[in-house]
Scaffold this motif. Structure first.
Motif, mmCIF file in Angstrom:
data_model
loop_
_atom_site.group_PDB
_atom_site.id
_atom_site.type_symbol
_atom_site.label_atom_id
_atom_site.label_comp_id
_atom_site.label_asym_id
_atom_site.label_seq_id
_atom_site.Cartn_x
_atom_site.Cartn_y
_atom_site.Cartn_z
ATOM 1 N N LEU A 22 -27.974 -114.948 25.686
ATOM 2 C CA LEU A 22 -29.377 -115.339 25.851
ATOM 3 C C LEU A 22 -29.508 -116.409 26.924
ATOM 4 C CD1 LEU A 22 -32.314 -115.149 24.923
ATOM 5 C CD2 LEU A 22 -31.794 -116.875 23.177
ATOM 6 N N TRP A 23 -28.590 -117.359 26.955
ATOM 7 C CA TRP A 23 -28.609 -118.402 27.995
ATOM 8 C C TRP A 23 -28.484 -117.780 29.385
ATOM 9 C CZ3 TRP A 23 -24.603 -119.648 31.423
ATOM 10 C CH2 TRP A 23 -24.830 -120.766 32.220
ATOM 11 N N PRO A 36 -30.825 -125.337 28.598
ATOM 12 C CA PRO A 36 -29.424 -125.589 28.233
ATOM 13 C C PRO A 36 -29.011 -124.805 26.989
ATOM 14 C CG PRO A 36 -30.584 -127.656 28.678
ATOM 15 C CD PRO A 36 -31.624 -126.582 28.636
ATOM 16 N N LEU A 37 -27.756 -124.379 26.970
ATOM 17 C CA LEU A 37 -27.226 -123.672 25.808
ATOM 18 C C LEU A 37 -27.363 -124.524 24.553
ATOM 19 C CD1 LEU A 37 -25.677 -121.307 24.497
ATOM 20 C CD2 LEU A 37 -23.552 -122.432 25.225
ATOM 21 N N GLU A 38 -27.151 -125.829 24.690
ATOM 22 C CA GLU A 38 -27.243 -126.709 23.535
ATOM 23 C C GLU A 38 -28.628 -126.650 22.886
ATOM 24 O OE1 GLU A 38 -24.027 -127.802 26.170
ATOM 25 O OE2 GLU A 38 -26.193 -127.580 26.535
ATOM 26 N N ARG A 39 -29.655 -126.471 23.710
ATOM 27 C CA ARG A 39 -31.006 -126.365 23.192
ATOM 28 C C ARG A 39 -31.178 -125.069 22.387
ATOM 29 N NH1 ARG A 39 -35.513 -128.183 20.898
ATOM 30 N NH2 ARG A 39 -37.389 -127.055 21.557
ATOM 31 N N MET A 45 -30.353 -123.144 14.935
ATOM 32 C CA MET A 45 -29.929 -123.749 13.664
ATOM 33 C C MET A 45 -31.131 -124.284 12.892
ATOM 34 S SD MET A 45 -26.366 -125.718 14.574
ATOM 35 C CE MET A 45 -24.846 -124.795 14.808
ATOM 36 N N GLU A 46 -32.062 -124.936 13.595
ATOM 37 C CA GLU A 46 -33.244 -125.486 12.932
ATOM 38 C C GLU A 46 -34.087 -124.392 12.281
ATOM 39 O OE1 GLU A 46 -35.232 -127.636 15.991
ATOM 40 O OE2 GLU A 46 -33.918 -129.393 15.868
ATOM 41 N N GLU A 67 -39.576 -118.495 21.833
ATOM 42 C CA GLU A 67 -39.848 -119.916 21.615
ATOM 43 C C GLU A 67 -39.190 -120.801 22.670
ATOM 44 O OE1 GLU A 67 -39.163 -123.478 18.295
ATOM 45 O OE2 GLU A 67 -38.809 -121.389 17.737
ATOM 46 N N THR A 68 -37.939 -120.525 23.009
ATOM 47 C CA THR A 68 -37.201 -121.435 23.884
ATOM 48 C C THR A 68 -37.357 -121.104 25.368
ATOM 49 O OG1 THR A 68 -35.200 -120.085 23.621
ATOM 50 C CG2 THR A 68 -35.480 -121.962 22.125
#
Length: 236
Positions: A22-23, A36-39, A45-46, A67-68
């Protein structure tokens, strides 16, 4: 005849192949800085889509993408054949990425392991074997005679797309998070792999880790499904 968009590389750590895919797709949909992948991991997870980066639901992946990345996500069901074949190929010819779950072989190519090696790839291009070049809007590759690319910046008329019964070869230009390199996958090969994702890996089931698996298991979450991603302001 090759239609493609360039993707960056990021070698994954842990069970994050879907989020890495996806990134990579997001770099074609978002500003150059990307998301960012971290996002992606944090939001997944959230929302309860994942415990440690794994993604066993194409529907959840679509919700996460919208969403992202602020994109449109179209969930395909019923496999990559039939009418979905034309949708996938037209989507790639238009320059948009496709996320596809499949079983990964030792060389990263699609195989058939009933979902025990479930993995994700992003396809960003298509190689079509056609009888002739349909217009002057294509240019021949300087190093590979017989290979033609669309002329950048010029709207081109796509050739007739090879169907399941029509002559001509069809390959997807794909990348996944365990390799730096692109691979060309026969369309029927990835279609078959995608359509037999039915079981959760026994080795994962006994490794002591926690995974988020949707109701109905791997078959309900991944089997015969793919995700078409396009910018929010684009047309189908």
């Amino acid at each position: 005849m090759l239609f493609c968009a360039d993707l960056p590389s990021l070698i994954q750590e842990g069970p994050q192949c879907g989020l890495v895919a996806l990134w990579m797709a997001g770099t074609l949909l978002s500003p150059p800085s990307g998301v960012p992948l971290e996002r992606l991991v944090q939001v997944a997870m959230e929302r309860g889509y994942t415990a440690q980066g794994e993604m066993f639901s194409v529907a959840d992946m679509g919700r996460l993408a919208e969403e992202t990345l602020g994109c449109q996500a179209e969930l395909l069901r019923g496999g990559l054949g039939g009418p979905n074949r034309g949708l996938v190929l037209q989507h790639l010819v238009a320059g948009h990425p496709v996320l596809i779950p499949y079983d990964e072989d030792f060389n990263h190519e699609p195989c058939r392991r009933r979902g025990h090696k479930a993995h994700w790839a992003v396809s960003s291009g298509v190689l079509l074997g056609v009888q002739h070049v349909p217009s002057l809007d294509y240019t021949e590759d300087p190093e590979l005679p017989g290979l033609f690319h669309p002329v950048p910046g010029r709207p081109c008329r796509p050739p007739s797309l090879p169907g399941e019964e029509a002559p001509g070869a069809t390959y997807l230009l794909s990348k996944q998070g365990k390799s730096w390199h692109y691979q060309l996958w026969d369309y029927d090969q990835i279609q078959d792999s995608n359509l037999q994702l039915t079981e959760f890996s026994p080795s994962r089931a006994t490794d002591g880790q926690v995974y988020v698996v949707p109701t109905g298991g791997v078959q309900a979450g991944l089997c015969g499904q793919a995700l078409l991603l396009r910018p929010r302001d684009s047309c189908h």
